[in-house]
Design a protein around this motif. Structure first.
Motif, PDB file in Angstrom:
ATOM      1  N   GLU A 128       0.823  -1.204   0.000  1.00  0.00           N
ATOM      2  CA  GLU A 128       0.000   0.000   0.000  1.00  0.00           C
ATOM      3  C   GLU A 128       0.858   1.255   0.000  1.00  0.00           C
ATOM      4  O   GLU A 128       0.454   2.290  -0.539  1.00  0.00           O
ATOM      5  N   SER A 129       2.020   1.202   0.593  1.00  0.00           N
ATOM      6  CA  SER A 129       2.865   2.397   0.664  1.00  0.00           C
ATOM      7  C   SER A 129       3.455   2.759  -0.694  1.00  0.00           C
ATOM      8  O   SER A 129       3.629   3.942  -1.009  1.00  0.00           O
ATOM      9  N   LYS A 130       3.759   1.769  -1.535  1.00  0.00           N
ATOM     10  CA  LYS A 130       4.359   2.026  -2.842  1.00  0.00           C
ATOM     11  C   LYS A 130       3.383   1.832  -3.996  1.00  0.00           C
ATOM     12  O   LYS A 130       3.732   2.123  -5.143  1.00  0.00           O
ATOM     13  N   ASP A 131       2.167   1.327  -3.701  1.00  0.00           N
ATOM     14  CA  ASP A 131       1.208   0.996  -4.749  1.00  0.00           C
ATOM     15  C   ASP A 131       1.895   0.133  -5.812  1.00  0.00           C
ATOM     16  O   ASP A 131       1.876   0.446  -7.003  1.00  0.00           O
ATOM     17  N   ALA A 132       2.511  -0.972  -5.354  1.00  0.00           N
ATOM     18  CA  ALA A 132       3.262  -1.847  -6.254  1.00  0.00           C
ATOM     19  C   ALA A 132       3.100  -3.283  -5.782  1.00  0.00           C
ATOM     20  O   ALA A 132       2.709  -3.544  -4.646  1.00  0.00           O
ATOM     21  N   ILE A 133       3.373  -4.208  -6.692  1.00  0.00           N
ATOM     22  CA  ILE A 133       3.268  -5.625  -6.356  1.00  0.00           C
ATOM     23  C   ILE A 133       4.676  -6.224  -6.242  1.00  0.00           C
ATOM     24  O   ILE A 133       5.626  -5.766  -6.884  1.00  0.00           O
ATOM     25  N   PHE A 134       4.748  -7.262  -5.435  1.00  0.00           N
ATOM     26  CA  PHE A 134       6.010  -7.950  -5.179  1.00  0.00           C
ATOM     27  C   PHE A 134       5.765  -9.453  -5.246  1.00  0.00           C
ATOM     28  O   PHE A 134       4.616  -9.913  -5.201  1.00  0.00           O
ATOM     29  N   CYS A 135       6.877 -10.221  -5.313  1.00  0.00           N
ATOM     30  CA  CYS A 135       6.808 -11.690  -5.328  1.00  0.00           C
ATOM     31  C   CYS A 135       7.300 -12.207  -3.983  1.00  0.00           C
ATOM     32  O   CYS A 135       8.453 -11.952  -3.600  1.00  0.00           O
ATOM     33  N   HIS A 136       6.434 -12.941  -3.294  1.00  0.00           N
ATOM     34  CA  HIS A 136       6.770 -13.429  -1.958  1.00  0.00           C
ATOM     35  C   HIS A 136       7.949 -14.431  -1.964  1.00  0.00           C
ATOM     36  O   HIS A 136       8.932 -14.226  -1.230  1.00  0.00           O
ATOM     37  N   PRO A 137       7.943 -15.507  -2.760  1.00  0.00           N
ATOM     38  CA  PRO A 137       9.098 -16.439  -2.748  1.00  0.00           C
ATOM     39  C   PRO A 137      10.392 -15.779  -3.209  1.00  0.00           C
ATOM     40  O   PRO A 137      11.461 -16.055  -2.657  1.00  0.00           O
ATOM     41  N   CYS A 138      10.301 -14.910  -4.257  1.00  0.00           N
ATOM     42  CA  CYS A 138      11.513 -14.265  -4.756  1.00  0.00           C
ATOM     43  C   CYS A 138      12.110 -13.334  -3.709  1.00  0.00           C
ATOM     44  O   CYS A 138      13.334 -13.203  -3.602  1.00  0.00           O
ATOM     45  N   LYS A 157      12.198  -2.872  -5.754  1.00  0.00           N
ATOM     46  CA  LYS A 157      11.510  -1.670  -6.265  1.00  0.00           C
ATOM     47  C   LYS A 157       9.989  -1.847  -6.315  1.00  0.00           C
ATOM     48  O   LYS A 157       9.242  -0.914  -6.032  1.00  0.00           O
ATOM     49  N   GLY A 158       9.544  -3.036  -6.689  1.00  0.00           N
ATOM     50  CA  GLY A 158       8.119  -3.259  -6.858  1.00  0.00           C
ATOM     51  C   GLY A 158       7.690  -2.994  -8.295  1.00  0.00           C
ATOM     52  O   GLY A 158       8.261  -2.141  -8.995  1.00  0.00           O
ATOM     53  N   PHE A 159       6.674  -3.714  -8.752  1.00  0.00           N
ATOM     54  CA  PHE A 159       6.168  -3.567 -10.118  1.00  0.00           C
ATOM     55  C   PHE A 159       4.808  -2.880 -10.061  1.00  0.00           C
ATOM     56  O   PHE A 159       3.919  -3.298  -9.318  1.00  0.00           O
ATOM     57  N   LYS A 160       4.627  -1.819 -10.900  1.00  0.00           N
ATOM     58  CA  LYS A 160       3.364  -1.069 -10.864  1.00  0.00           C
ATOM     59  C   LYS A 160       2.897  -0.622 -12.237  1.00  0.00           C
ATOM     60  O   LYS A 160       2.156   0.357 -12.374  1.00  0.00           O
ATOM     61  N   ASN A 161       3.304  -1.338 -13.264  1.00  0.00           N
ATOM     62  CA  ASN A 161       2.835  -1.040 -14.621  1.00  0.00           C
ATOM     63  C   ASN A 161       1.652  -1.950 -14.922  1.00  0.00           C
ATOM     64  O   ASN A 161       1.808  -3.105 -15.281  1.00  0.00           O
ATOM     65  N   TRP A 162       0.441  -1.401 -14.765  1.00  0.00           N
ATOM     66  CA  TRP A 162      -0.768  -2.222 -14.897  1.00  0.00           C
ATOM     67  C   TRP A 162      -1.265  -2.331 -16.337  1.00  0.00           C
ATOM     68  O   TRP A 162      -2.319  -2.899 -16.579  1.00  0.00           O
ATOM     69  N   LYS A 163      -0.482  -1.839 -17.280  1.00  0.00           N
ATOM     70  CA  LYS A 163      -0.978  -1.697 -18.658  1.00  0.00           C
ATOM     71  C   LYS A 163      -1.296  -3.038 -19.302  1.00  0.00           C
ATOM     72  O   LYS A 163      -2.329  -3.184 -19.960  1.00  0.00           O
TER      73      LYS A 163
END
Length: 424
Positions: A128-138, A157-163
């Motif tokens: 929620e702080s970065k509005d980004a997704i991450f991979c738990h195992p990685c 960094k987190g991924f946030k390109n929803w395109k």
């Protein structure tokens, strides 16, 4: 030179102790905040200064954008942190659709979709702080970033390109998982499964192997002990002239072990040829050590049987095959049931058979077993001048210290002399 191991030390259990950390190290400094609060610093670039051995999953920093990386923790705590985050599971906050921030051009606004948690439930995390997704195992098995483009998109960094998230095979989430079984994501998933499978840990495997080795050693040693006890009880010789594998008669000890192995498959699987070369427990040194332990136990029982009672000593010496003088000591006493007992106590090597040498050896031996010379009430020796001499014989030397230690000629020697004279 290191001290050789003995049979007694084999049975002593070594208690494993955890290494203590110096009180000046950061791990022993107290937290500035309450331990019930988050143990993870709000700043992602720093690690906590103290971590308990068993990390509570509820006390972890759950937001993937705020938590520190695994490789930032001390090396000895990284696996514990991995287990804690595995127990906690992926961070998947379910919010109202309008609560997820929007991004993109004004005419085509996009935002994170909570439905993606169902599609990628095993690994997808949202910050929620970065509005980004991450991979738990990685994240759990991530290594320090190499600077390569995109190498830390789902971990740091987190991924946030929803395109193109829903664009079939072009979906970046599908691309992160990959089709290759050796993709970084699938390798991380496999590492997580191995970490959760405690039975496959190297420490567990070594412990299991060590336990089996100890069990085999105990069974092998018990077989040798039983063989020594039986042969000693029957007063049989232990070793033969040739104990090699090609010998037709390897001696009573080896033959008895083979005999015991024929009645027990477990014993057969761990003794002699099936035993490691450094732990057979059949060498003459091991046999003597086991016999020494038995002899010590027997002497302790005899000593308790005598107690503080008066006793007599019967002594005789003879030369063995190696031309060394051996002195046998027998104790004669009245037990608590008023029965006369004679107990063979010990054989002592003496450098010569002079009266002073024999007296010194006898006194040293009695002193080691807490038997007082003043309690001697009789002496029994042969008729040699060094033993029965009226002025300087062994019996005279004891009489000077204990006037009640009367000398009696050994009846066995009298019988022997009578038989020799009669036979001549």
């Amino acid at each position: 030179m290191s001290r050789p191991k003995t049979i007694d030390s084999f049975f002593k259990k070594k208690c494993a102790s955890h290494s203590e950390v110096n009180s000046d190290t950061p791990l022993n400094r107290p937290l500035a905040t309450d331990l019930n609060a988050s143990v993870i610093d709000e700043r992602p670039s720093k690690c906590p200064r103290i971590l308990p051995e068993e990390i509570d999953a509820t006390s972890l920093q759950r937001d993937p954008g705020k938590r520190p990386q695994i490789w930032e923790f001390p090396v000895n705590l990284q696996d514990e942190m991995r287990r804690a985050y595995l127990r906690a599971g992926p961070c998947q906050p379910i919010l109202k659709p309008t609560e997820y921030p929007v991004s993109g051009p004004e005419n085509h606004r996009r935002r994170f979709q909570a439905s993606w948690f169902q599609t990628y439930s095993t690994w997808l995390e949202y910050s929620e702080s970065k509005d980004a997704i991450f991979c738990h195992p990685c994240y759990i098995f991530a290594k320090k970033s190499t600077g390569r483009l995109g190498s830390d998109a789902f971990t740091v960094k987190g991924f946030k390109n929803w395109k193109k998230v829903n664009d079939g095979m072009n979906c970046p989430l599908m691309g992160h998982v990959g089709t290759d079984p050796n993709s970084p994501h699938k390798i991380a998933v496999k590492c997580c499964e191995d970490l959760k499978n405690y039975s496959r840990h190297i420490g567990k495997l070594i412990e299991k192997q060590s336990s089996q080795e100890i069990e085999n050693n105990r069974l092998r040693l018990k077989t040798s002990i039983d063989s020594v006890r039986r042969l000693a009880f029957q007063a049989c010789a232990f070793r033969g002239h040739d104990e090699s594998s090609d010998s037709k008669n390897q001696g009573n000890f080896i033959k008895l072990i083979k005999f015991l192995a024929t009645f027990n498959d477990k014993v057969d699987g761990v003794v002699l040829t099936n035993a490691p070369r450094n732990a057979k427990y059949t060498s003459p040194q091991i046999q003597k050590e086991i016999l020494h332990i038995f002899a010590t136990k027997v002497r302790d029982v005899i000593r308790k049987e005598i107690g503080d009672a008066k006793f007599c000593i019967l002594v005789d010496e003879a030369r063995d095959e190696s031309k060394r003088e051996q002195m046998a000591i027998i104790l004669r006493f009245v037990d608590k049931d008023s029965f006369i007992r004679e107990r063979f106590f010990h054989i002592v090597h003496v450098k010569d058979t002079t009266a002073l040498t024999l007296k010194k050896k006898i006194c040293d031996f009695l002193s080691c077993n807490d038997l007082k010379i003043q309690n001697i009430r009789g002496q029994g020796y042969d008729g040699g001048s060094n033993m029965r001499g009226e002025w300087n014989g062994l019996q005279a030397l004891f009489l000077r210290e204990c006037p009640y230690a009367y000398y009696v000629h050994c009846f066995a020697h009298k019988l022997q002399l009578a038989l020799v004279a009669a036979s001549r």
